[in-house]
Design a protein around this motif. Sequence first.
Motif, PDB file in Angstrom:
ATOM      1  N   MET A 162      78.161  62.801  38.087  1.00 41.11           N
ATOM      2  CA  MET A 162      77.384  61.659  38.628  1.00 41.11           C
ATOM      3  C   MET A 162      76.975  60.401  37.588  1.00 41.11           C
ATOM      4  O   MET A 162      77.182  61.297  36.513  1.00 41.11           O
ATOM      5  N   PRO A 163      77.346  59.423  37.494  1.00 40.47           N
ATOM      6  CA  PRO A 163      76.392  58.838  36.369  1.00 40.47           C
ATOM      7  C   PRO A 163      75.383  59.067  36.518  1.00 40.47           C
ATOM      8  O   PRO A 163      74.113  59.132  37.250  1.00 40.47           O
ATOM      9  N   ASP A 164      74.489  58.513  34.993  1.00 39.98           N
ATOM     10  CA  ASP A 164      73.178  58.793  34.636  1.00 39.98           C
ATOM     11  C   ASP A 164      72.738  57.783  34.634  1.00 39.98           C
ATOM     12  O   ASP A 164      73.271  56.452  34.962  1.00 39.98           O
ATOM     13  N   LEU A 165      70.946  57.446  34.768  1.00 41.47           N
ATOM     14  CA  LEU A 165      70.242  56.248  34.724  1.00 41.47           C
ATOM     15  C   LEU A 165      70.906  54.725  33.828  1.00 41.47           C
ATOM     16  O   LEU A 165      70.930  53.888  34.458  1.00 41.47           O
ATOM     17  N   PHE A 166      71.682  55.027  33.374  1.00 41.37           N
ATOM     18  CA  PHE A 166      72.762  53.807  32.045  1.00 41.37           C
ATOM     19  C   PHE A 166      74.226  53.043  32.477  1.00 41.37           C
ATOM     20  O   PHE A 166      74.813  52.924  32.046  1.00 41.37           O
ATOM     21  N   GLY A 167      74.989  54.479  33.644  1.00 35.95           N
ATOM     22  CA  GLY A 167      75.879  54.596  33.973  1.00 35.95           C
ATOM     23  C   GLY A 167      77.248  54.735  33.398  1.00 35.95           C
ATOM     24  O   GLY A 167      77.949  55.260  33.578  1.00 35.95           O
ATOM     25  N   PHE A 168      76.480  56.037  32.432  1.00 31.58           N
ATOM     26  CA  PHE A 168      76.845  56.626  31.853  1.00 31.58           C
ATOM     27  C   PHE A 168      77.257  58.755  32.350  1.00 31.58           C
ATOM     28  O   PHE A 168      76.561  58.475  33.608  1.00 31.58           O
ATOM     29  N   ASP A 169      78.749  58.585  32.165  1.00 37.38           N
ATOM     30  CA  ASP A 169      79.116  60.219  33.591  1.00 37.38           C
ATOM     31  C   ASP A 169      77.747  61.822  32.396  1.00 37.38           C
ATOM     32  O   ASP A 169      77.996  61.302  30.931  1.00 37.38           O
ATOM     33  N   ASP A 170      77.476  62.397  33.314  1.00 35.32           N
ATOM     34  CA  ASP A 170      76.646  62.726  32.388  1.00 35.32           C
ATOM     35  C   ASP A 170      77.773  64.511  32.152  1.00 35.32           C
ATOM     36  O   ASP A 170      78.863  64.177  32.021  1.00 35.32           O
ATOM     37  N   PRO A 171      77.842  64.453  29.971  1.00 37.25           N
ATOM     38  CA  PRO A 171      78.247  65.338  29.685  1.00 37.25           C
ATOM     39  C   PRO A 171      78.313  66.811  29.940  1.00 37.25           C
ATOM     40  O   PRO A 171      77.350  67.004  31.006  1.00 37.25           O
ATOM     41  N   ALA A 172      79.046  67.276  29.979  1.00 38.08           N
ATOM     42  CA  ALA A 172      79.322  68.667  29.805  1.00 38.08           C
ATOM     43  C   ALA A 172      78.136  69.648  29.108  1.00 38.08           C
ATOM     44  O   ALA A 172      77.616  70.407  29.995  1.00 38.08           O
ATOM     45  N   GLY A 173      77.326  69.337  29.039  1.00 36.46           N
ATOM     46  CA  GLY A 173      75.897  70.514  28.734  1.00 36.46           C
ATOM     47  C   GLY A 173      76.621  70.962  27.072  1.00 36.46           C
ATOM     48  O   GLY A 173      77.741  70.304  27.079  1.00 36.46           O
ATOM     49  N   PRO A 174      75.421  72.005  26.697  1.00 42.07           N
ATOM     50  CA  PRO A 174      75.788  72.389  25.166  1.00 42.07           C
ATOM     51  C   PRO A 174      76.709  73.157  25.277  1.00 42.07           C
ATOM     52  O   PRO A 174      76.672  74.040  26.786  1.00 42.07           O
ATOM     53  N   PRO A 175      77.641  73.922  24.444  1.00 44.70           N
ATOM     54  CA  PRO A 175      78.377  74.821  24.397  1.00 44.70           C
ATOM     55  C   PRO A 175      77.553  75.575  25.421  1.00 44.70           C
ATOM     56  O   PRO A 175      76.188  76.350  24.462  1.00 44.70           O
ATOM     57  N   LYS A 176      78.170  77.321  25.679  1.00 44.59           N
ATOM     58  CA  LYS A 176      77.389  78.308  26.263  1.00 44.59           C
ATOM     59  C   LYS A 176      76.679  78.747  25.317  1.00 44.59           C
ATOM     60  O   LYS A 176      77.184  79.559  23.456  1.00 44.59           O
ATOM     61  N   GLY A 177      75.588  79.708  25.296  1.00 47.74           N
ATOM     62  CA  GLY A 177      74.316  80.126  24.378  1.00 47.74           C
ATOM     63  C   GLY A 177      73.649  79.026  22.894  1.00 47.74           C
ATOM     64  O   GLY A 177      73.118  79.124  22.147  1.00 47.74           O
ATOM     65  N   SER A 178      74.010  77.534  23.837  1.00 46.99           N
ATOM     66  CA  SER A 178      73.507  76.205  22.634  1.00 46.99           C
ATOM     67  C   SER A 178      72.386  75.658  23.713  1.00 46.99           C
ATOM     68  O   SER A 178      72.353  75.704  24.650  1.00 46.99           O
ATOM     69  N   VAL A 179      71.544  74.996  22.833  1.00 46.75           N
ATOM     70  CA  VAL A 179      70.718  74.125  23.634  1.00 46.75           C
ATOM     71  C   VAL A 179      70.949  72.933  22.501  1.00 46.75           C
ATOM     72  O   VAL A 179      70.922  72.764  21.579  1.00 46.75           O
ATOM     73  N   ALA A 180      69.978  72.014  23.794  1.00 49.61           N
ATOM     74  CA  ALA A 180      70.348  70.422  22.992  1.00 49.61           C
ATOM     75  C   ALA A 180      69.275  69.986  23.218  1.00 49.61           C
ATOM     76  O   ALA A 180      68.218  69.880  24.418  1.00 49.61           O
ATOM     77  N   LEU A 181      68.476  69.714  22.042  1.00 52.02           N
ATOM     78  CA  LEU A 181      66.839  69.382  22.218  1.00 52.02           C
ATOM     79  C   LEU A 181      66.268  67.979  21.558  1.00 52.02           C
ATOM     80  O   LEU A 181      67.820  67.440  20.294  1.00 52.02           O
ATOM     81  N   ALA A 182      65.748  67.544  22.270  1.00 52.56           N
ATOM     82  CA  ALA A 182      65.548  65.740  21.516  1.00 52.56           C
ATOM     83  C   ALA A 182      64.088  66.416  20.144  1.00 52.56           C
ATOM     84  O   ALA A 182      63.245  67.025  20.998  1.00 52.56           O
ATOM     85  N   LEU A 183      64.321  65.655  18.958  1.00 51.38           N
ATOM     86  CA  LEU A 183      63.494  66.640  17.837  1.00 51.38           C
ATOM     87  C   LEU A 183      63.941  65.114  17.001  1.00 51.38           C
ATOM     88  O   LEU A 183      64.080  64.363  16.750  1.00 51.38           O
ATOM     89  N   VAL A 184      62.715  64.921  16.281  1.00 51.78           N
ATOM     90  CA  VAL A 184      62.462  63.813  15.017  1.00 51.78           C
ATOM     91  C   VAL A 184      62.936  64.676  13.251  1.00 51.78           C
ATOM     92  O   VAL A 184      62.173  65.335  13.554  1.00 51.78           O
TER      93      VAL A 184
END
Length: 75
Positions: A1-23
């Motif tokens: 399903m497309p996200d807010l910007f019309g892109f398909d959602d990626p599969a997500g981070p690999p198992k055992g990993s996390v994706a974080l928004a950081l500065v």
Amino acid sequence: MPDLFGFDDPAGPPKGSVALALVLHDQTDAAWLLAETNDRRDAKWAPKSKVKRGEGRDENVWTMPAWLASDRGWT
């Protein structure tokens, strides 16, 4: 399903990993200095060998092993 910007959602981070928004506050050849806020005093070093930086509009999304994020206090 497309996200807010019309892109398909990626599969997500690999198992055992996390994706974080950081500065990103600083970097060396071996590590990035990252924080959850713009306050540099909260920043912690993360090794480039363990962390992957996103590209394009996701350049502030960092993927890393869950144990590393936990160790740095980001999860």
